[in-house]
Design an enzyme around this catalytic site. Sequence first.
Site, PDB file in Angstrom:
ATOM      1  N   HIS A  52       0.814  -1.214   0.000  1.00 11.53           N
ATOM      2  CA  HIS A  52       0.000   0.000   0.000  1.00 11.53           C
ATOM      3  C   HIS A  52       0.849   1.265   0.000  1.00 11.53           C
ATOM      4  O   HIS A  52       0.436   2.297  -0.509  1.00 11.53           O
ATOM      5  CB  HIS A  52      -1.010  -0.047   1.140  1.00 11.53           C
ATOM      6  CG  HIS A  52      -2.078  -1.040   0.855  1.00 11.53           C
ATOM      7  ND1 HIS A  52      -2.059  -2.315   1.365  1.00 11.53           N
ATOM      8  CD2 HIS A  52      -3.140  -0.977   0.013  1.00 11.53           C
ATOM      9  CE1 HIS A  52      -3.098  -2.977   0.882  1.00 11.53           C
ATOM     10  NE2 HIS A  52      -3.763  -2.202   0.064  1.00 11.53           N
ATOM     11  N   GLU A 109     -10.877 -10.740  -5.737  1.00 11.55           N
ATOM     12  CA  GLU A 109      -9.452 -10.765  -5.409  1.00 11.55           C
ATOM     13  C   GLU A 109      -9.048 -12.065  -4.723  1.00 11.55           C
ATOM     14  O   GLU A 109      -7.889 -12.249  -4.372  1.00 11.55           O
ATOM     15  CB  GLU A 109      -9.051  -9.531  -4.578  1.00 11.55           C
ATOM     16  CG  GLU A 109      -9.923  -9.257  -3.379  1.00 11.55           C
ATOM     17  CD  GLU A 109      -9.625  -7.923  -2.697  1.00 11.55           C
ATOM     18  OE1 GLU A 109      -8.635  -7.261  -3.032  1.00 11.55           O
ATOM     19  OE2 GLU A 109     -10.400  -7.556  -1.792  1.00 11.55           O
ATOM     20  N   ASP A 117      -4.265  -8.395  -4.971  1.00  9.58           N
ATOM     21  CA  ASP A 117      -4.492  -9.536  -4.089  1.00  9.58           C
ATOM     22  C   ASP A 117      -4.744 -10.814  -4.883  1.00  9.58           C
ATOM     23  O   ASP A 117      -4.296 -11.884  -4.482  1.00  9.58           O
ATOM     24  CB  ASP A 117      -5.676  -9.258  -3.155  1.00  9.58           C
ATOM     25  CG  ASP A 117      -5.248  -8.426  -1.962  1.00  9.58           C
ATOM     26  OD1 ASP A 117      -4.178  -8.712  -1.411  1.00  9.58           O
ATOM     27  OD2 ASP A 117      -5.964  -7.483  -1.600  1.00  9.58           O
ATOM     28  N   CYS A 143      -9.435  -2.768 -10.872  1.00  6.34           N
ATOM     29  CA  CYS A 143      -8.964  -1.613 -10.093  1.00  6.34           C
ATOM     30  C   CYS A 143      -7.649  -1.904  -9.376  1.00  6.34           C
ATOM     31  O   CYS A 143      -7.154  -1.090  -8.626  1.00  6.34           O
ATOM     32  CB  CYS A 143     -10.027  -1.145  -9.114  1.00  6.34           C
ATOM     33  SG  CYS A 143     -10.399  -2.364  -7.852  1.00  6.34           S
TER      34      CYS A 143
HETATM   35  C1  PEP Z   1      -6.284  -5.226  -5.057  1.00  5.41           C
HETATM   36  O1  PEP Z   1      -6.115  -6.119  -4.230  1.00  5.41           O
HETATM   37  O2  PEP Z   1      -5.979  -5.316  -6.251  1.00  5.41           O
HETATM   38  C2  PEP Z   1      -6.875  -3.941  -4.647  1.00  5.41           C
HETATM   39  C3  PEP Z   1      -7.227  -3.044  -5.514  1.00  5.41           C
HETATM   40  O3  PEP Z   1      -7.006  -3.726  -3.320  1.00  5.41           O
HETATM   41  P1  PEP Z   1      -5.789  -3.370  -2.328  1.00  5.41           P
HETATM   42  O4  PEP Z   1      -4.574  -3.117  -3.153  1.00  5.41           O
HETATM   43  O5  PEP Z   1      -6.210  -2.155  -1.573  1.00  5.41           O
HETATM   44  O6  PEP Z   1      -5.692  -4.581  -1.477  1.00  5.41           O
HETATM   45 MG    MG Z   2      -7.070  -5.998  -2.314  1.00  5.74          MG
END
Ligand code: PEP
Ligand code: MG
Length: 612
Positions: A197, A467, A491, A538
């Site tokens: 993140h 995911e 994920d 996304c």
């Molecule tokens: C993902 O897992 O691709 C996602 C968009 O969520 P995050 O990166 O916040 O886990």
């Molecule tokens: Mg995710």
Amino acid sequence: MDKTQNESISLKGNPVSRGIAAGRVFWYEPFVPDIKECHIEAAGTEAALRKYEEAVAAARKELQDVYESLKEEDEHRAGIFLAHMEILEDEMLDEEIRSAIGESLSEPGWAAERVYSNYAKLLGEMEDELIRERAADIMDVKNRLLRCFQGVPQRNLSRLPGAVIVAAHDLLPSDTATIDRENVLAIVTEAGGATSHSAILAKGFGIPALLGIKGLKDALGREEAATAACEVPGEMRAATAVGNVLDEAGAGVAVVDALDGVLIVNPDKDTREHYFKRLGKWEEEQRLTREFLRREPLTKDGVRIEIGQNIGSAAREALAASGYTDFVGLFRTEFLFMEKESMPTEEEQFVAYCKVLKAYGGRPVTVRTLDIGGDKTLPYLEQEKEENPFLGNRALRLCFENPCLFKTQLRALYRASVHGKLQIMLPMVGGMDDILRAKQIIGDVKNELAAEGIAISQDVKVGIMIEIPSIALLADVVAKEVDFASIGTNDLCQYLLAADRMNPAVASYYQSYHPALYRLIGYVADEFQKAGKPLCVCGELGGDRLTVPVLVGLGLRKLSMGGSSVCEVKRVLSKMTVARMEELAAKVKACKTDQEVRDLCEKYMENTLGND
Ligand code: PEP
Ligand code: MG
């Protein structure tokens, strides 16, 4: 590590947010208290009490200084430190600590640890939300006090000592979220993968970032570049100013090449000259790409691909892309929670959601419910320590465990729904049970609001993140149950390949170009298309110049990404026909390895952008 005669060191890293920067390096070492039960002799009580008083005085001085420095520019943030001073001077806490030292003969650090923690726990269990929120402040003051006991100077990233490259073993998402954006030139860390993140935040802020650099601390320590003495002028991000740094003698200066994935500590003259030219080229490339910002996102043969934005807050800069994107594909609400010292209230959340909905004026805003766990924690939410947090009590699972927290967020969302076009997205869905259970709670919240006479939109769409592989493989079934879905490739990749996205030791197994991933995405896209339900991507691959054509070729017509990727994605789309992207996608699905897919995509990209 490559060390040349004139002490220049070059190290490889993972370029997770593209760009080039040069400047001095600031090593960030967050304080983690580690206090164990410890007792003193009766004869030592006076000295122990003095030690306690000195630590309190030092902590008070720090708080007073931060308060003074903030009170002009940010009254709200300054107020937090005033409140912390009150806690530090709280008579009850003070008396208890003194008696733990004087009567129970506790070592002063241990006494403070125990008294503060007990008190925070007590407050954390209270009914009243406002009182509960104080628990986080108590823990914060406790950490400061314990740090002062140990004489460790305070460090955080919200106020950097001038324009610097921030280096650290690892950065927590909360470190990156509150980083001093005016002064950070680039981020370099030993840990962290492309989809951590912190990486996503850095990319969103447009900060060049190179993560997973082995031996970083060593290299910086040896070159003594990790000092806080940063007399570097503030405007170094501009090409000319970076050039000035590149003109300087190299001592204490580093170049972050977050295009090729190299950090050069103490660059020699040739390297500095090379990067001065390189920077010019990069800026020109950026200029060409920026021209696409306000263009329609059309493929070469005129098919419109909807471009969404991923955001982590309702701040003005986060919403800047609302003028040139079609929707919000992912609002990571956890950052609203992580930026704060305590749980944001329903009202605070309501205000933030309304702001985004209004900024997008009737275009869809996809708000993801709280995704805490994995690499994201809340200081004020007690969580059991887990061996495998990414496989543990994360996101929706955590919300089911904390229904009050989940319902507060849903109430704020539904109250805000009348101000725009809201879509609620559930993260970390593993099966139909999760969807039905969440829908039940959503139904309860809607009934509660109706009973209170609060107006809500009747057109809120409820969808899921795809995911976890199990839900991807059930795409035919879930497509009938949900209003929409969005593929979280960050994920999905880690769960499909069983490779922790945060663990540098298995970074080579976290292969975002693995053909299996594209076969699975292709299956999900086919099923959602059959069901006539909208599907988006996304995760980071949705904004990756190499994979965008593959995703469109697999049938995706909606992509959501960090604001900084929008121009590049529009540019890439404009250069290829859908037929060519379909041809590429079919070849990708037939590839055998990650490297084969990467090479294939690179080849298509070269042929495409080469025609500019
Ligand atoms: C993902 O897992 O691709 C996602 C968009 O969520 P995050 O990166 O916040 O886990
Ligand atoms: Mg995710």
